[in-house]
Design an enzyme around this catalytic site. Structure first.
Site, PDB file in Angstrom:
ATOM      1  N   TYR A  20       3.149  -5.773  -4.830  1.00  0.00           N
ATOM      2  CA  TYR A  20       4.448  -6.583  -5.169  1.00  0.00           C
ATOM      3  C   TYR A  20       4.142  -7.593  -4.260  1.00  0.00           C
ATOM      4  O   TYR A  20       4.661  -8.862  -4.360  1.00  0.00           O
ATOM      5  CB  TYR A  20       5.688  -5.826  -4.449  1.00  0.00           C
ATOM      6  CG  TYR A  20       6.459  -5.033  -5.452  1.00  0.00           C
ATOM      7  CD1 TYR A  20       5.865  -4.447  -6.620  1.00  0.00           C
ATOM      8  CD2 TYR A  20       7.839  -4.425  -4.991  1.00  0.00           C
ATOM      9  CE1 TYR A  20       6.883  -3.391  -7.355  1.00  0.00           C
ATOM     10  CE2 TYR A  20       8.499  -3.592  -5.903  1.00  0.00           C
ATOM     11  CZ  TYR A  20       7.658  -3.150  -6.864  1.00  0.00           C
ATOM     12  OH  TYR A  20       8.626  -2.445  -7.698  1.00  0.00           O
ATOM     13  N   GLY A  21       3.114  -7.602  -3.477  1.00  0.00           N
ATOM     14  CA  GLY A  21       3.023  -8.652  -2.447  1.00  0.00           C
ATOM     15  C   GLY A  21       3.026 -10.059  -2.671  1.00  0.00           C
ATOM     16  O   GLY A  21       3.479 -11.305  -1.957  1.00  0.00           O
ATOM     17  N   THR A  45       3.710  -1.351   4.840  1.00  0.00           N
ATOM     18  CA  THR A  45       3.433   0.028   5.121  1.00  0.00           C
ATOM     19  C   THR A  45       2.241   0.730   4.603  1.00  0.00           C
ATOM     20  O   THR A  45       2.038   1.784   4.778  1.00  0.00           O
ATOM     21  CB  THR A  45       4.819   0.605   4.154  1.00  0.00           C
ATOM     22  OG1 THR A  45       4.787   0.373   2.958  1.00  0.00           O
ATOM     23  CG2 THR A  45       6.195   0.323   5.091  1.00  0.00           C
ATOM     24  N   HIS A  46       1.293  -0.120   3.788  1.00  0.00           N
ATOM     25  CA  HIS A  46       0.326   0.338   3.667  1.00  0.00           C
ATOM     26  C   HIS A  46      -0.938   0.377   4.882  1.00  0.00           C
ATOM     27  O   HIS A  46      -1.812   1.035   4.727  1.00  0.00           O
ATOM     28  CB  HIS A  46      -0.477  -0.535   2.379  1.00  0.00           C
ATOM     29  CG  HIS A  46       0.031  -0.338   1.119  1.00  0.00           C
ATOM     30  ND1 HIS A  46       1.410  -0.666   0.664  1.00  0.00           N
ATOM     31  CD2 HIS A  46      -0.348   0.164  -0.060  1.00  0.00           C
ATOM     32  CE1 HIS A  46       1.420  -0.244  -0.501  1.00  0.00           C
ATOM     33  NE2 HIS A  46       0.485   0.326  -1.066  1.00  0.00           N
ATOM     34  N   ASN A  49       8.043  -3.528   3.050  1.00  0.00           N
ATOM     35  CA  ASN A  49       8.419  -4.825   3.495  1.00  0.00           C
ATOM     36  C   ASN A  49       8.819  -5.938   2.446  1.00  0.00           C
ATOM     37  O   ASN A  49       9.801  -6.747   2.810  1.00  0.00           O
ATOM     38  CB  ASN A  49       7.452  -5.239   4.565  1.00  0.00           C
ATOM     39  CG  ASN A  49       7.234  -4.431   6.024  1.00  0.00           C
ATOM     40  OD1 ASN A  49       7.808  -4.617   6.669  1.00  0.00           O
ATOM     41  ND2 ASN A  49       6.417  -3.549   5.671  1.00  0.00           N
ATOM     42  N   THR A  50       7.859  -5.813   1.421  1.00  0.00           N
ATOM     43  CA  THR A  50       8.121  -6.954   0.524  1.00  0.00           C
ATOM     44  C   THR A  50       9.346  -6.821  -0.103  1.00  0.00           C
ATOM     45  O   THR A  50      10.103  -7.825  -0.176  1.00  0.00           O
ATOM     46  CB  THR A  50       6.830  -7.086  -0.522  1.00  0.00           C
ATOM     47  OG1 THR A  50       5.683  -6.948   0.374  1.00  0.00           O
ATOM     48  CG2 THR A  50       6.678  -8.111  -1.342  1.00  0.00           C
ATOM     49  N   GLU A  85      -5.058   0.220  -2.159  1.00  0.00           N
ATOM     50  CA  GLU A  85      -4.526   1.070  -3.251  1.00  0.00           C
ATOM     51  C   GLU A  85      -5.796   1.535  -4.090  1.00  0.00           C
ATOM     52  O   GLU A  85      -5.619   2.349  -4.723  1.00  0.00           O
ATOM     53  CB  GLU A  85      -3.677   0.120  -4.195  1.00  0.00           C
ATOM     54  CG  GLU A  85      -2.421   0.112  -3.391  1.00  0.00           C
ATOM     55  CD  GLU A  85      -1.172   0.931  -4.102  1.00  0.00           C
ATOM     56  OE1 GLU A  85      -1.320   1.158  -5.299  1.00  0.00           O
ATOM     57  OE2 GLU A  85      -0.425   1.306  -3.116  1.00  0.00           O
ATOM     58  N   ASP A 100       8.830   2.441  -2.401  1.00  0.00           N
ATOM     59  CA  ASP A 100       7.683   1.543  -1.929  1.00  0.00           C
ATOM     60  C   ASP A 100       7.148   1.191  -3.524  1.00  0.00           C
ATOM     61  O   ASP A 100       7.232   1.729  -4.424  1.00  0.00           O
ATOM     62  CB  ASP A 100       6.819   2.176  -1.259  1.00  0.00           C
ATOM     63  CG  ASP A 100       5.485   1.258  -0.754  1.00  0.00           C
ATOM     64  OD1 ASP A 100       5.851   0.107  -0.471  1.00  0.00           O
ATOM     65  OD2 ASP A 100       4.484   1.392  -1.079  1.00  0.00           O
ATOM     66  N   SER A 101       6.215   0.115  -3.344  1.00  0.00           N
ATOM     67  CA  SER A 101       5.694  -0.448  -4.462  1.00  0.00           C
ATOM     68  C   SER A 101       4.529   0.388  -5.046  1.00  0.00           C
ATOM     69  O   SER A 101       4.224   0.372  -6.082  1.00  0.00           O
ATOM     70  CB  SER A 101       5.128  -1.924  -4.178  1.00  0.00           C
ATOM     71  OG  SER A 101       4.184  -1.700  -2.977  1.00  0.00           O
TER      72      SER A 101
HETATM   73  N1  DGL Z   1       3.864  -1.306   1.330  1.00  0.00           N
HETATM   74  C1  DGL Z   1       4.470  -2.598   0.763  1.00  0.00           C
HETATM   75  C2  DGL Z   1       4.738  -3.457   1.965  1.00  0.00           C
HETATM   76  O1  DGL Z   1       5.144  -2.876   2.920  1.00  0.00           O
HETATM   77  C3  DGL Z   1       3.281  -3.137  -0.092  1.00  0.00           C
HETATM   78  C4  DGL Z   1       3.592  -4.390  -0.812  1.00  0.00           C
HETATM   79  C5  DGL Z   1       2.807  -4.590  -2.000  1.00  0.00           C
HETATM   80  O2  DGL Z   1       3.046  -3.874  -2.816  1.00  0.00           O
HETATM   81  O3  DGL Z   1       1.960  -5.659  -1.995  1.00  0.00           O
HETATM   82  O4  DGL Z   1       4.743  -4.587   1.812  1.00  0.00           O
END
Ligand code: DGL
Length: 276
Positions: free
Chosen positions: A40-41, A191-192, A72-73, A156, A8-9
């Site tokens: 990452y979003g 997922t956050h 997801n991103t 975060e 994950d990010s």
């Molecule tokens: N948990 C990531 C997702 O599901 C977070 C994305 C991010 O880092 O912005 O999209």
């Protein structure tokens, strides 16, 4: 160790890993959060692809034959290119899976009204991945998307329980509600977001079904391993869990338990040095 890699990010993928290990505790897992470059979003397709590819290569170097992008991103912006363009030359027998396909395969079952709301990062929303994938499995279901660009930074940064968080949770949920009064099911497509599950539920009309992805993805992975014995037999099974972050491990360890439900002891990885 031929562990299952989970990426994950940042911390969000830990909400997915938690559910995966609940259902499949026997396997070994390596988790990597790219906290140094999260979120990452709001990043471009190219950047998310490059970062995710670096992570996938790192997992392969650790001996992981199977990697789950629990983001997801990254699933929306990088998975397909990695599967189609990189995997054949990189490691043709390894596999990289995402979280969008398994979710869209089942989410249409939850709605009576055939209107589903998606709460996600700007990157996931602009990729239209949920709309496109859902159409394949449930063409009769209308997907309403709402980007929530401030939620990941709020989570975060440990601000999820503050007044400021409450304001922005209400703001995006209200924007989703304004799209259609027929939405009876809402998916947390980041997922956050399970960390603010209750606050989101509070802003939704009573009776709205709110879905997190963790258990959906865990069930789908179990099913995948049943259908792919050639992959399953390559995975080591000593119940080991290892955690890595691209940022400060001390910070990671302090925050991770909120997402994972128990304490972790993470190591540090510099993905920019691991480029092939
Ligand atoms: N948990 C990531 C997702 O599901 C977070 C994305 C991010 O880092 O912005 O999209």
């Amino acid at each position: 160790m031929n562990a299952i890699g989970v990426f994950d990010s940042g911390y969000g993928g830990l909400t997915v890993l938690k559910e995966i290990v609940k259902g499949l505790p026997q396997y070994d897992y390596v988790y990597l959060g790219d906290n140094a470059r999260a979120p990452y979003g709001n990043r471009s397709f190219e950047t998310v692809y490059q970062y995710t590819l670096q992570a996938v290569k790192w997992f392969f170097d650790q001996g992981c034959p199977l990697v789950v992008l629990a983001c997801n991103t990254a699933s929306a912006k990088a998975l397909r290119t990695i599967q189609q363009n990189d995997l054949p030359s990189l490691a043709p027998n390894n596999r990289v899976l995402g979280v969008i396909r398994p979710t869209t395969e089942v989410m249409g079952h939850y709605t009576q009204t055939k209107h589903i709301g998606i709460l996600a990062t700007s990157g996931t929303v602009s990729s239209e991945s949920y709309v496109i994938e859902s159409e394949k499995f449930f063409p009769e279901v209308k997907v309403h998307q709402q980007a929530c660009p401030l939620w990941v930074p709020i989570i975060e940064n440990g601000e999820a329980q503050t007044e400021g968080a409450r304001f922005f949770i209400k703001k995006y949920v209200d924007q989703l509600k304004a799209q259609s009064s027929e939405i009876d099911t809402v998916l947390l497509a980041c997922t956050h977001y399970p960390l603010i599950f209750d606050q989101i539920q509070n802003e939704l009309p009573a009776g709205t079904k709110l879905l997190s992805q963790g258990s959906i993805v865990a069930g789908s992975l179990a099913d995948y391993l049943n259908r792919h014995p050639e992959m399953e037999c390559r995975l080591s099974q000593s119940g080991a869990r290892q955690f890595y972050t691209t940022d400060d491990p001390g910070d990671f360890n302090r925050h991770a338990s909120l997402f994972y439900g128990e304490g972790v002891g993470a190591g540090h990885v510099d993905l920019t040095r691991a480029i092939h």
